[in-house]
Design a protein around this motif. Structure first.
Motif, PDB file in Angstrom:
ATOM      1  N   LEU A  95       0.855  -1.182   0.000  1.00  0.00           N
ATOM      2  CA  LEU A  95       0.000   0.000   0.000  1.00  0.00           C
ATOM      3  C   LEU A  95       0.891   1.233   0.000  1.00  0.00           C
ATOM      4  O   LEU A  95       1.799   1.350   0.819  1.00  0.00           O
ATOM      5  CB  LEU A  95      -0.904   0.019   1.244  1.00  0.00           C
ATOM      6  N   VAL A  96       0.617   2.149  -0.933  1.00  0.00           N
ATOM      7  CA  VAL A  96       1.326   3.425  -0.992  1.00  0.00           C
ATOM      8  C   VAL A  96       0.337   4.530  -0.636  1.00  0.00           C
ATOM      9  O   VAL A  96      -0.721   4.641  -1.264  1.00  0.00           O
ATOM     10  CB  VAL A  96       1.918   3.678  -2.391  1.00  0.00           C
ATOM     11  N   VAL A  97       0.670   5.314   0.382  1.00  0.00           N
ATOM     12  CA  VAL A  97      -0.157   6.453   0.786  1.00  0.00           C
ATOM     13  C   VAL A  97       0.534   7.717   0.289  1.00  0.00           C
ATOM     14  O   VAL A  97       1.667   8.009   0.681  1.00  0.00           O
ATOM     15  CB  VAL A  97      -0.350   6.498   2.318  1.00  0.00           C
ATOM     16  N   TYR A  98      -0.154   8.456  -0.569  1.00  0.00           N
ATOM     17  CA  TYR A  98       0.426   9.647  -1.184  1.00  0.00           C
ATOM     18  C   TYR A  98       0.063  10.872  -0.343  1.00  0.00           C
ATOM     19  O   TYR A  98      -1.102  11.260  -0.243  1.00  0.00           O
ATOM     20  CB  TYR A  98      -0.080   9.792  -2.621  1.00  0.00           C
ATOM     21  N   GLY A  99       1.075  11.465   0.273  1.00  0.00           N
ATOM     22  CA  GLY A  99       0.868  12.536   1.238  1.00  0.00           C
ATOM     23  C   GLY A  99       0.193  13.767   0.665  1.00  0.00           C
ATOM     24  O   GLY A  99       0.637  14.330  -0.332  1.00  0.00           O
ATOM     25  N   GLY A 100      -0.888  14.184   1.308  1.00  0.00           N
ATOM     26  CA  GLY A 100      -1.596  15.387   0.920  1.00  0.00           C
ATOM     27  C   GLY A 100      -2.617  15.208  -0.184  1.00  0.00           C
ATOM     28  O   GLY A 100      -3.333  16.148  -0.533  1.00  0.00           O
ATOM     29  N   ALA A 101      -2.712  14.007  -0.759  1.00  0.00           N
ATOM     30  CA  ALA A 101      -3.613  13.780  -1.888  1.00  0.00           C
ATOM     31  C   ALA A 101      -5.028  13.465  -1.424  1.00  0.00           C
ATOM     32  O   ALA A 101      -5.237  12.827  -0.390  1.00  0.00           O
ATOM     33  CB  ALA A 101      -3.082  12.645  -2.752  1.00  0.00           C
ATOM     34  N   LEU A 102      -5.999  13.891  -2.226  1.00  0.00           N
ATOM     35  CA  LEU A 102      -7.411  13.647  -1.970  1.00  0.00           C
ATOM     36  C   LEU A 102      -7.889  12.433  -2.766  1.00  0.00           C
ATOM     37  O   LEU A 102      -7.095  11.742  -3.399  1.00  0.00           O
ATOM     38  CB  LEU A 102      -8.222  14.887  -2.365  1.00  0.00           C
ATOM     39  N   HIS A 103      -9.187  12.191  -2.735  1.00  0.00           N
ATOM     40  CA  HIS A 103      -9.773  11.117  -3.539  1.00  0.00           C
ATOM     41  C   HIS A 103      -9.677  11.486  -5.022  1.00  0.00           C
ATOM     42  O   HIS A 103      -9.781  12.650  -5.388  1.00  0.00           O
ATOM     43  CB  HIS A 103     -11.237  10.910  -3.145  1.00  0.00           C
ATOM     44  N   ALA A 104      -9.491  10.466  -5.864  1.00  0.00           N
ATOM     45  CA  ALA A 104      -9.373  10.658  -7.313  1.00  0.00           C
ATOM     46  C   ALA A 104      -8.232  11.608  -7.668  1.00  0.00           C
ATOM     47  O   ALA A 104      -8.296  12.329  -8.671  1.00  0.00           O
ATOM     48  CB  ALA A 104     -10.691  11.129  -7.917  1.00  0.00           C
ATOM     49  N   PHE A 105      -7.158  11.589  -6.892  1.00  0.00           N
ATOM     50  CA  PHE A 105      -6.024  12.476  -7.129  1.00  0.00           C
ATOM     51  C   PHE A 105      -5.348  12.220  -8.465  1.00  0.00           C
ATOM     52  O   PHE A 105      -4.619  13.058  -8.986  1.00  0.00           O
ATOM     53  CB  PHE A 105      -4.992  12.334  -5.998  1.00  0.00           C
ATOM     54  N   HIS A 106      -5.585  11.055  -9.041  1.00  0.00           N
ATOM     55  CA  HIS A 106      -4.933  10.645 -10.284  1.00  0.00           C
ATOM     56  C   HIS A 106      -5.655  11.162 -11.524  1.00  0.00           C
ATOM     57  O   HIS A 106      -5.146  11.068 -12.631  1.00  0.00           O
ATOM     58  CB  HIS A 106      -4.932   9.113 -10.373  1.00  0.00           C
ATOM     59  N   HIS A 107      -6.872  11.695 -11.373  1.00  0.00           N
ATOM     60  CA  HIS A 107      -7.765  11.955 -12.500  1.00  0.00           C
ATOM     61  C   HIS A 107      -7.765  13.443 -12.846  1.00  0.00           C
ATOM     62  O   HIS A 107      -8.358  14.250 -12.134  1.00  0.00           O
ATOM     63  CB  HIS A 107      -9.184  11.507 -12.131  1.00  0.00           C
ATOM     64  N   PRO A 108      -7.140  13.852 -13.962  1.00  0.00           N
ATOM     65  CA  PRO A 108      -6.949  15.277 -14.227  1.00  0.00           C
ATOM     66  C   PRO A 108      -8.224  16.066 -14.476  1.00  0.00           C
ATOM     67  O   PRO A 108      -8.228  17.273 -14.374  1.00  0.00           O
ATOM     68  CB  PRO A 108      -6.058  15.300 -15.471  1.00  0.00           C
ATOM     69  N   THR A 109      -9.344  15.416 -14.805  1.00  0.00           N
ATOM     70  CA  THR A 109     -10.566  16.168 -15.067  1.00  0.00           C
ATOM     71  C   THR A 109     -11.467  16.277 -13.843  1.00  0.00           C
ATOM     72  O   THR A 109     -12.545  16.852 -13.913  1.00  0.00           O
ATOM     73  CB  THR A 109     -11.373  15.519 -16.203  1.00  0.00           C
ATOM     74  N   VAL A 110     -11.044  15.705 -12.719  1.00  0.00           N
ATOM     75  CA  VAL A 110     -11.883  15.720 -11.519  1.00  0.00           C
ATOM     76  C   VAL A 110     -11.500  16.898 -10.639  1.00  0.00           C
ATOM     77  O   VAL A 110     -10.322  17.134 -10.377  1.00  0.00           O
ATOM     78  CB  VAL A 110     -11.744  14.400 -10.736  1.00  0.00           C
ATOM     79  N   GLY A 111     -12.478  17.638 -10.166  1.00  0.00           N
ATOM     80  CA  GLY A 111     -12.238  18.749  -9.257  1.00  0.00           C
ATOM     81  C   GLY A 111     -13.164  18.670  -8.067  1.00  0.00           C
ATOM     82  O   GLY A 111     -13.888  17.698  -7.885  1.00  0.00           O
ATOM     83  N   HIS A 112     -13.181  19.688  -7.290  1.00  0.00           N
ATOM     84  CA  HIS A 112     -13.982  19.704  -6.074  1.00  0.00           C
ATOM     85  C   HIS A 112     -15.485  19.815  -6.346  1.00  0.00           C
ATOM     86  O   HIS A 112     -16.282  19.718  -5.440  1.00  0.00           O
ATOM     87  CB  HIS A 112     -13.537  20.852  -5.168  1.00  0.00           C
TER      88      HIS A 112
END
Length: 244
Positions: free
Chosen positions: A193-210
């Motif tokens: 398991l890799v936990v990416y510090g400071g990242a939110l849900h769907a952090f990998h998806h460039p078209t997703v915002g708040h």
């Protein structure tokens, strides 16, 4: 060096819908290791299509599969209304995954003995359910989709499992991470398991915002890191031959 990639749309039935997947083939004519790619809960988008093509450039046959019968559910309420029941029904997730896997296996360029499944959010949960169903995969990767399964079924997973999650993801909080890792450990799975510090849900998806829901957001640096981690996993577990 970029190689010539061929793509096509493939239609197939699943979940009482006509699904529309995106198949990407590497250059050459021989069989290649293959990767099934599951999308976030919104459904198949150009993000996953580009990932399939990027994997094809690396020498893999890649199929980005569909969740919603050719639709991308941009409305958060509509997406949750479909995905929440789906995530609570392992049988449905497995059926969706098996249908896409059948398409990938039927492709003549696919080496049926070297297939991995990767996924994001709901698509990652589908990949995990294929493993819990005992499908002979070489690797499973899930980003955000750290969904635990029915008791004892993780023992059927026969390949390494990689999982990535943002440290600030409220949808996959520490308690969910702990439950997932406890399940993998108890089953004797080769997991990480890799936990990416400071990242939110769907952090990998460039078209997703708040705008989707609180706690969702793109993190470009960690998105690149997660992609590199997945590519490294595939290289380790599938050992693709050099492209022709």
């Amino acid at each position: 060096m970029t190689t010539t990639v061929t793509t096509r749309t493939v239609a197939y039935p699943a979940d009482d819908l006509t699904m529309t997947g995106h198949l990407a083939l590497p250059a050459g004519a021989g069989r290649r290791p293959a990767v099934l790619i599951g999308p976030e809960g919104v459904g198949l988008s150009d993000v996953e299509r580009r990932r399939a093509e990027a994997l094809a450039e690396l020498g893999y046959v890649a199929l980005a599969f569909d969740l919603h019968g050719g639709r991308c559910l941009e409305d958060p309420e509509e997406m949750l209304a479909r995905c929440m029941p789906l995530l609570g029904d392992p049988g449905r997730m497995r059926d969706i995954g098996h249908a896409a896997l059948d398409v990938l296996r039927a492709e003549p360029r696919t080496d049926p003995d070297r297939i991995a499944a990767i996924g994001y959010g709901t698509g990652g949960a589908v990949a995990l359910e294929l493993g819990r169903a005992g499908v002979g995969l070489r690797a499973i990767a899930t980003v955000n989709g750290l969904i635990t399964g029915r008791p004892g079924e993780a023992a059927h997973i026969r390949c390494p499992v990689w999982a990535g999650v943002g440290s600030e993801d409220p949808i996959m909080p520490p308690a969910q991470r702990d439950a997932f890792t406890a399940e993998m450990q108890a089953a004797g799975v080769d997991w990480r398991l890799v936990v990416y510090g400071g990242a939110l849900h769907a952090f990998h998806h460039p078209t997703v915002g708040h705008t989707v829901r609180p706690g969702v957001g793109y993190h470009p640096r960690h998105a690149r890191r997660a992609w590199h981690d997945i590519v490294d996993l595939l290289a380790e577990c599938l050992c693709p031959p050099a492209t022709e």
